[in-house]
Design a protein around this motif. Structure first.
Motif, mmCIF file in Angstrom:
data_model
loop_
_atom_site.group_PDB
_atom_site.id
_atom_site.type_symbol
_atom_site.label_atom_id
_atom_site.label_comp_id
_atom_site.label_asym_id
_atom_site.label_seq_id
_atom_site.Cartn_x
_atom_site.Cartn_y
_atom_site.Cartn_z
ATOM 1 N N GLN A 56 0.801 -1.113 -0.104
ATOM 2 C CA GLN A 56 0.049 -0.040 -0.150
ATOM 3 C C GLN A 56 0.810 1.347 0.019
ATOM 4 O O GLN A 56 0.438 2.387 -0.654
ATOM 5 C CB GLN A 56 -0.828 0.051 1.202
ATOM 6 C CG GLN A 56 -2.147 -1.088 1.169
ATOM 7 C CD GLN A 56 -3.107 -0.969 0.244
ATOM 8 O OE1 GLN A 56 -3.981 -0.098 0.647
ATOM 9 N NE2 GLN A 56 -3.030 -1.537 -0.773
ATOM 10 N N SER A 78 -1.003 2.389 -3.822
ATOM 11 C CA SER A 78 -2.195 1.986 -4.160
ATOM 12 C C SER A 78 -3.125 3.056 -4.312
ATOM 13 O O SER A 78 -4.271 3.133 -4.995
ATOM 14 C CB SER A 78 -2.735 1.105 -3.046
ATOM 15 O OG SER A 78 -2.807 1.695 -1.590
ATOM 16 N N ARG A 126 -1.767 -5.282 1.589
ATOM 17 C CA ARG A 126 -3.206 -5.581 1.714
ATOM 18 C C ARG A 126 -2.987 -6.951 0.928
ATOM 19 O O ARG A 126 -2.867 -7.143 -0.373
ATOM 20 C CB ARG A 126 -3.889 -4.550 0.655
ATOM 21 C CG ARG A 126 -5.399 -4.907 0.503
ATOM 22 C CD ARG A 126 -6.130 -3.596 0.107
ATOM 23 N NE ARG A 126 -7.610 -3.666 0.362
ATOM 24 C CZ ARG A 126 -8.739 -4.189 -0.438
ATOM 25 N NH1 ARG A 126 -8.102 -4.496 -1.780
ATOM 26 N NH2 ARG A 126 -9.616 -4.253 -0.162
ATOM 27 N N LEU A 132 1.505 6.656 -0.870
ATOM 28 C CA LEU A 132 0.564 5.713 -1.004
ATOM 29 C C LEU A 132 0.342 5.167 -2.261
ATOM 30 O O LEU A 132 -0.306 5.670 -3.037
ATOM 31 C CB LEU A 132 -0.932 6.030 -0.504
ATOM 32 C CG LEU A 132 -1.116 5.949 1.083
ATOM 33 C CD1 LEU A 132 -2.596 6.455 1.465
ATOM 34 C CD2 LEU A 132 -0.733 4.674 1.625
#
Length: 385
Positions: A269, A297, A370, A295
């Motif tokens: 992530q 993602s 994740r 981040l």
């Protein structure tokens, strides 16, 4: 408007993307008190940080922090200190042996799915983990520690990545890291000169890197390889439970499709950097000594860069995703990750099975990585075939 961002909340773990979108719209340079860092969600800001290792350091020692020697490795260092060993690793990863291993294990994985028939199977531990571990061990040229043993190590290391959010996770992470380090020390001592571990060991000696530095680097590479393949595979299998997407694989360019799954899934992530000199983003200024969290993602779902960012578009090109990072610290295992996803998509696209989700999947209680903890699916002949 203030956006509440709690990375370990069940709602965010199940689906972080609505919060990422809200942050990008209203608070793209978001101060997170618990992490003690600014959180960045725009693709342009994330790319700036990853490219500029002069201003944004991976090595916390450059802003006055201390890192015990036992934890130093390529990923805690910055250029030029890490350049030679890092370059050697990139040259060793992703060759013909990796391609053969990926193709072989992808076929084994698909065959195991076919054998389930109408009987639902929990695939993460029983199918995905063995495949990811076999490919990782094959690449490094080391014996497998066993799936159950390694899943304990993986679990401890992964949860410890969120120690800033939950300090209670630190102890298990240190224990798991030491266990993996013990394996790597044995593997390095016994490795054949022709294996990746053996070649990396010799490259480290040639670079003048201390043995513990090489050991830590290879241990981190091992876990990164396993965790990336494990998380990616689970997410791909989940998405391909959509019949129209699985059918579309037959007509796609697997290399292009692989990049799209990497963009869409983004198992890692984010990552942290330390600010060495004041920098102004649009929406906020960060000062020397402060930290920023990039981040990946969120950047990979930025609508200003990707049309239909929340859809899987198998023909998307160009695809400027940050699934493996960017710049001086781009993942050394990028060739392996891409090769594995291509092999898996090809293996699934060339067999006439359909995947069916038999119960709601669950995600690991982790913010930094994740990945699915449980995925129960069944496989059966595709309708109409």
């Amino acid at each position: 408007m203030s956006v509440k961002y709690d990375p370990l909340s069940p709602r965010v773990i199940a689906n972080p993307y609505p919060v990422y979108d809200a942050l990008r719209r209203s608070d793209p340079v978001h101060w997170h008190e618990q992490m003690g860092a600014y959180v960045l969600t725009r693709h342009s800001d994330c790319q700036t940080v990853l490219r500029d290792h002069g201003t944004f350091a991976r090595d916390a020692r450059r802003v006055g922090a201390e890192i015990p020697d036992r934890f130093l490795q390529v990923q805690t260092d910055d250029p030029p200190n890490n350049a030679k060993l890092r370059s050697a690793l990139r040259n060793l990863i992703g060759g013909e042996d990796a391609a053969d291993s990926c193709a072989r294990e992808a076929s084994v994985l698909v065959q195991r799915l076919r054998e389930t028939g109408d009987q639902p199977l929990e695939v993460m531990r029983q199918v995905v983990a063995p495949a990811a571990l076999t490919v990782t061990c094959d690449l490094l040229g080391v014996p497998s520690p066993g799936v159950d043993e390694y899943m304990e190590i993986f679990d401890g290391i992964t949860r410890a990545m969120d120690a800033k959010l939950d300090p209670d996770r630190s102890h298990a992470g240190i224990s798991a890291t030491l266990r993996l380090g013990g394996y790597m020390a044995e593997w390095m001592a016994q490795a054949a000169n022709s294996s990746l571990v053996g070649q990396a060991r010799d490259a480290g000696i040639a670079c003048g890197a201390p043995p513990h530095y090489v050991e830590n680097t290879l241990a981190a590479a091992f876990n990164a390889g396993f965790s990336t393949l494990y998380a990616l595979t689970g997410e791909i299998l989940l998405e391909l439970c959509r019949p129209e997407l699985l059918s579309a694989l037959q007509a796609c360019d697997y290399a292009v499709a692989a990049d799209e799954f990497l963009r869409y899934s983004s198992p890692a992530q984010g990552t942290m950097r330390y600010v060495t000199k004041t920098h102004a983003f649009e929406g906020g200024v960060v000062e020397r000594g402060q930290a920023v969290v990039v981040l990946f993602s969120a950047a990979n779902r930025d609508a200003s860069v990707f049309d239909r960012p929340h859809d899987i578009v198998l023909t998307r090109t160009p695809n400027r995703h940050l699934g493996f990072g960017w710049g001086a610290h781009v993942c050394a295992g990028t060739p392996l990750g891409k090769q594995w996803v291509q092999s898996l998509l090809r293996a699934l696209g060339e067999v006439h099975i359909g995947l069916e989700l038999t119960e709601a999947p669950t995600y690991m209680h982790s913010a930094t990585l994740r990945n699915l903890e449980s995925l129960r699916i069944s496989a059966r002949p595709r309708k109409g075939l």
